[in-house]
Design a protein around this motif. Structure first.
Motif, short mmCIF file in Angstrom:
data_model
loop_
_atom_site.label_atom_id
_atom_site.label_comp_id
_atom_site.label_asym_id
_atom_site.label_seq_id
_atom_site.Cartn_x
_atom_site.Cartn_y
_atom_site.Cartn_z
N ALA A 142 0.83 -1.20 0.00
CA ALA A 142 0.00 0.00 0.00
C ALA A 142 0.86 1.25 0.00
N TYR A 182 -8.71 -1.67 -6.31
CA TYR A 182 -9.31 -2.35 -5.16
C TYR A 182 -10.81 -2.58 -5.32
N GLU A 212 -5.01 -5.96 -4.11
CA GLU A 212 -4.34 -6.13 -2.83
C GLU A 212 -3.93 -7.59 -2.62
#
Lengths: 364, 513
Positions: free
Chosen positions: B293, B427, B459
């Motif tokens: 991230a 996402y 992710e």
């Protein structure tokens, strides 16, 4: 460490956010709030030794008992309604315009210029010019903080607030300096407008009421159905989403603040041309601040703003009648108004939150 | 340590928010020196339950026993006193302070001044649990996994012996995850009771002793990890059997649609968030983007969508440079971006507006006249609700009232309905339950077959490996590799994500290791 568990006290009460209520429930709660506010005011009346029913009746009746009283009530409502409608688009965009006061004043100043120096124009042309000038003055006064906010990220709350004072002192300067009425001896003031520059009466009250009613409808439609109204809602929700959707956020902010200021400026023009027939430092008289309360209580819905404004106007006019007929001092009616307003605003809290009290726990 | 006494025991915990029952009569227990995995789809009530343990909410009914004693947990402070520490998914640290100061903050040291010895105490705790941290390092100089270590130390410093970790691996690379698990095992040996909330089933299998599964606010089962398998856990979680593999159609086109050349993007402070990256996106392919991230994913999306100024480089769409075009012009070219931020509603949707109004977001200005035309949008809204099975009271309800999964369906549905040529999606399955995730994968595959070029920022490495054709790995704003998804392993991706593969030229291109 383990023994501590029992010594931890549960707070007596705590505040919990409510699930969103439907329209009917919100309306019912608001009415309940109003009832409680009236009861609270009643308690105050009892304490000062009067009968609450009589007093309330005289307020209600006082606002409408004669043609003069009724027109007085409406005259109070007009600038309040227009200014509340004016700040609504800005607030909807989450642009905290607390400069309505200054924008009203600037509208008054711009309109007054034409009333004083172009009074020879044909009546309706003059009124139209004054009307547009008033909107331009207020609009520019609203555009200024918007420009700085989009350009440099300044804080609009402080900016608009400070502009109020600049506008106010501009009137003082004009009154004592360039626009001072040479024929007035003693106290400096600006000359009364020529009859040509005064708003016509419709049914005994200056035409501002009609303008205000039309504006209510226009604002309702503008916010709900127009493309620009849609943009305002999206920017108010999330600037990022607006940018993502390809909207020009800076342009929207500046345009909306110009409109917001222009409408407040319209209120200023109507005040000088319709009510005061001159420009004095009381032209806004706190209306720009009361408008914030009105718009907020009405949840930025133009139609409800109309209702809330009427309530405020009746309360104000009726109180002054009540005060003179019972021989009470002005502060009594101010206190009463304050109690009622404060209670209503306080009750508004309960439409959004509820309080949970500590439960009595049985011993295990 | 007495293994018969339960460190935590929850009995018949019920909690509702207005009409929504988040937890209905949940039983749960953890022994001292045990790791319990709490498994459940989004909205199954995991976080609510844990928030009651950490003193953020209070149960409506039911009782909590800590080390065998009945307790009432009224505040986070009370939870700390009871030795319960929660490590949240989003770190709550002061960036400009050192690790030591963050750890000590709020722990009520005696005396007026901070003691010099505080670093020593922290070092001794670190050694006991095998944590590696420099107490004097500032938080803003730390990597994500170091910050997490500080969070863990923070609760250990307060003598917590019950730890709750909310999706701790979501932000970690596979290597960092392994290290975290080592720490957790060490804590277990020291007698701590640990609850770990996660979606990732293979991690559940690896780390936990027992698993409690929540479904729709109820505890449906508690099983010993050694006696179960991923398939059974999934079925318990979803309530029926599911097919777990993702379908990947072969790409049918071979022309490049979007080309990025030497793109560099800097934020307002001049920090380069994207550094000199070049790649191409082909028609009818899904190019995955992997990375820890904050490696530049968001900035890449925003640069392509025209929302972020570009410092250097070019973005060519059909040989036409997008740089300098306004977001509106880029939308009109058929480049669509749907970014699901962590709070889901931050960008792309207006929370208080209705579903109909939200579908209008990118085309409200079309049509003549000053008014918005809602009729077609209303019809579209009805169709999407039916097609994508969006649960909403009505098409006029504010989207804020929809659950996360439904919000995401609205967002992605709108982007796909706009008939894009390039679809950037970041996402899209964030926090979605298994079923909704598969609906989304199907939607993406359908677009792929139609020839849409898809940039998929993900992710979950397992999903990236199964869904995408190629995977591009970002690390600190640089591309550390573009690999063939069919030929690369998760470990290799992990190495690329940390930039540790720079000495592995075989991973830089092709990835045929």
């Amino acid at each position: 460490m383990k023994d501590n568990a029992h010594s931890i006290k549960e707070p007596l009460m705590r505040v919990v956010k409510k699930a969103e209520l439907g329209y009917t429930k919100t309306a019912l709660l608001s009415l309940l709030g109003l009832a409680i506010a009236i009861a609270a005011g009643g308690a105050f009346i009892l304490i000062i030794g009067h009968n609450p029913t009589d007093i309330y009746w005289s307020i209600l009746q006082g606002a409408w008992r004669s043609k003069l009283a009724a027109s007085g009530t409406i005259k109070i409502a007009i600038p309040l309604l227009i200014a509340s409608l004016g700040i609504t688009p800005a607030f909807k965009m989450k642009f905290w315009n607390i400069g309505a006061e200054g924008q009203i004043i600037m509208g008054g100043i711009f309109a007054t210029y034409f009333a004083l120096f172009w009074a020879h124009l044909p009546h309706y042309l003059l009124l139209l010019v004054m009307f547009l000038a008033g909107m331009l003055g207020g609009g520019l006064w609203g555009l200024l903080p918007a420009y700085f906010k989009t350009k440099f990220g300044t804080n609009e709350t402080l900016f608009t607030l400070m502009l109020n004072y600049i506008a106010l002192y501009m009137i003082k300067y004009l009154t004592e300096g360039p626009w001072r009425d040479p024929s007035s001896s003693g106290f400096p003031k600006i000359a009364s407008f020529d009859k040509n520059a005064r708003l016509d009466l419709i049914f005994g009250v200056h035409a501002g009421w009609l303008i205000a009613l039309i504006l209510t409808l226009v604002m309702f439609i503008y916010l709900k159905y127009s493309k620009q109204g849609y943009e305002i809602s999206v920017v108010g929700e999330s600037v990022n989403t607006a940018r993502y959707a390809g909207m020009n956020v800076k342009k929207i902010v500046m345009r909306t603040m110009f409109i917001s200021g222009a409408i407040c400026g319209m209120a200023g023009m109507i005040q000088v041309s319709g009510a005061a027939h001159t420009l004095g430092d009381g032209v806004a008289g706190g209306v720009g601040f009361t408008a914030i309360i009105v718009a907020w209580l009405a949840r930025l819905n133009p139609l409800i703003i109309l209702i809330v404004t009427m309530f405020f106007a009746i309360l104000e006019k009726g109180s002054s009648v009540m005060q003179s007929s019972y021989g009470l001092s002005q502060s009594v009616s101010s206190i009463l108004q304050g109690i009622i307003l404060f209670t209503i605003l306080g009750m508004d809290f309960f439409t959004r939150y509820r309080i949970v009290f500590r439960k009595v726990r049985k011993k295990l | 340590m007495n293994n018969d006494v339960m460190a935590i025991e929850l009995k018949q915990i019920t909690k509702s928010f207005g009409p929504v029952v988040a937890n209905a009569g949940i039983d749960l227990s953890v022994r001292q020196g045990e790791i319990l995995a709490l498994l459940g789809e989004n909205g199954s009530g995991k976080t609510t339950l844990m928030n009651m343990l950490s003193g953020i909410y209070k149960p409506d009914s039911g009782s909590i026993f800590i080390n065998g004693k009945s307790v009432v947990i009224n505040s986070p402070k009370a939870a700390i006193k009871l030795g319960i520490g929660m490590i949240h998914q989003h770190f709550k640290l002061v960036e400009s302070l050192t690790a030591a100061d963050n750890i000590i903050m709020g722990s009520k040291e005696k005396g007026l001044f901070l003691k010099k010895s505080r670093a020593e105490k922290i070092r001794s705790i670190s050694r006991r649990f095998g944590l590696e941290i420099d107490p004097l390092k500032k938080v803003h100089d730390m990597s994500v996994s170091e910050k997490q270590t500080v969070e863990i130390l923070k609760v250990l410093y307060r003598n917590a012996n019950i730890l709750i970790l909310d999706e701790p691996t979501a932000v970690l690379t596979p290597q960092e995850t392994r290290r975290l698990f080592d720490i957790l095992r060490r804590m277990k040996q020291e007698g701590c009771a640990i609850i770990i909330i996660t979606h990732k089933l293979n991690e559940v299998m690896e780390i936990s002793d027992r698993v409690t599964i929540l479904r729709k606010g109820q505890s449906v089962a508690t099983v010993n990890t050694a006696e179960t398998n991923i398939k059974e856990l999934t079925e318990l979680m979803v309530g029926r059997s599911v097919e777990l593999s993702i379908y990947r159609p072969e790409p049918e086109y071979d022309e490049s649609l979007l080309e990025v050349h030497h793109l560099t993007v800097a934020d307002e402070e001049g920090f380069e968030t994207i550094r000199d990256i070049s790649f191409n996106l082909k028609k009818g392919e899904i190019l995955g983007v992997a990375g820890v991230a904050g490696s530049g994913q968001k900035e890449l999306c925003e640069a392509i969508a025209g929302l972020m100024p570009v410092k250097k480089g070019a973005i060519l769409y059909n040989k036409e440079n997008l740089i300098g075009k306004s977001p509106k012009e880029i939308i009109n070219l058929g480049i669509s971006m749907s970014f699901i931020p962590e709070d889901r509603l931050g960008m792309g949707l207006a929370a208080s507006l209705s579903l109909v109004d939200n579908l209008l977001l990118k085309k409200y200005y079309q049509g003549k006249g000053p008014f918005v035309r809602k009729k077609e949008a209303r019809a579209l809204a009805r169709r999407l609700v039916e097609q994508l099975d969006i649960a909403t009271p009505s098409v006029d309800a504010p989207v804020r009232k929809l659950s996360g999964g439904n919000v995401q369906k609205v967002l992605l549905g709108r982007e796909i309905e706009s008939d894009p040529n390039v679809l950037i999606t970041a996402y899209p399955v964030r926090g979605l339950d298994i079923n909704s995730s598969y609906t989304i994968y199907d939607m993406l595959n359908e677009q792929k077959k139609k020839g849409v070029a898809i940039l998929f920022i993900g992710e979950d490495l397992d999903v990236l490996l199964e869904l995408c054709d190629r995977i591009m790995v970002l690390c600190h704003g640089r591309i550390t590799g573009i690999v063939n998804a069919k030929e690369v392993s998760k470990e290799e991706l992990g190495l690329l994500m940390t930039g540790a593969a720079s000495d592995r030229p075989d991973l830089q291109e092709g990835g045929n290791n």
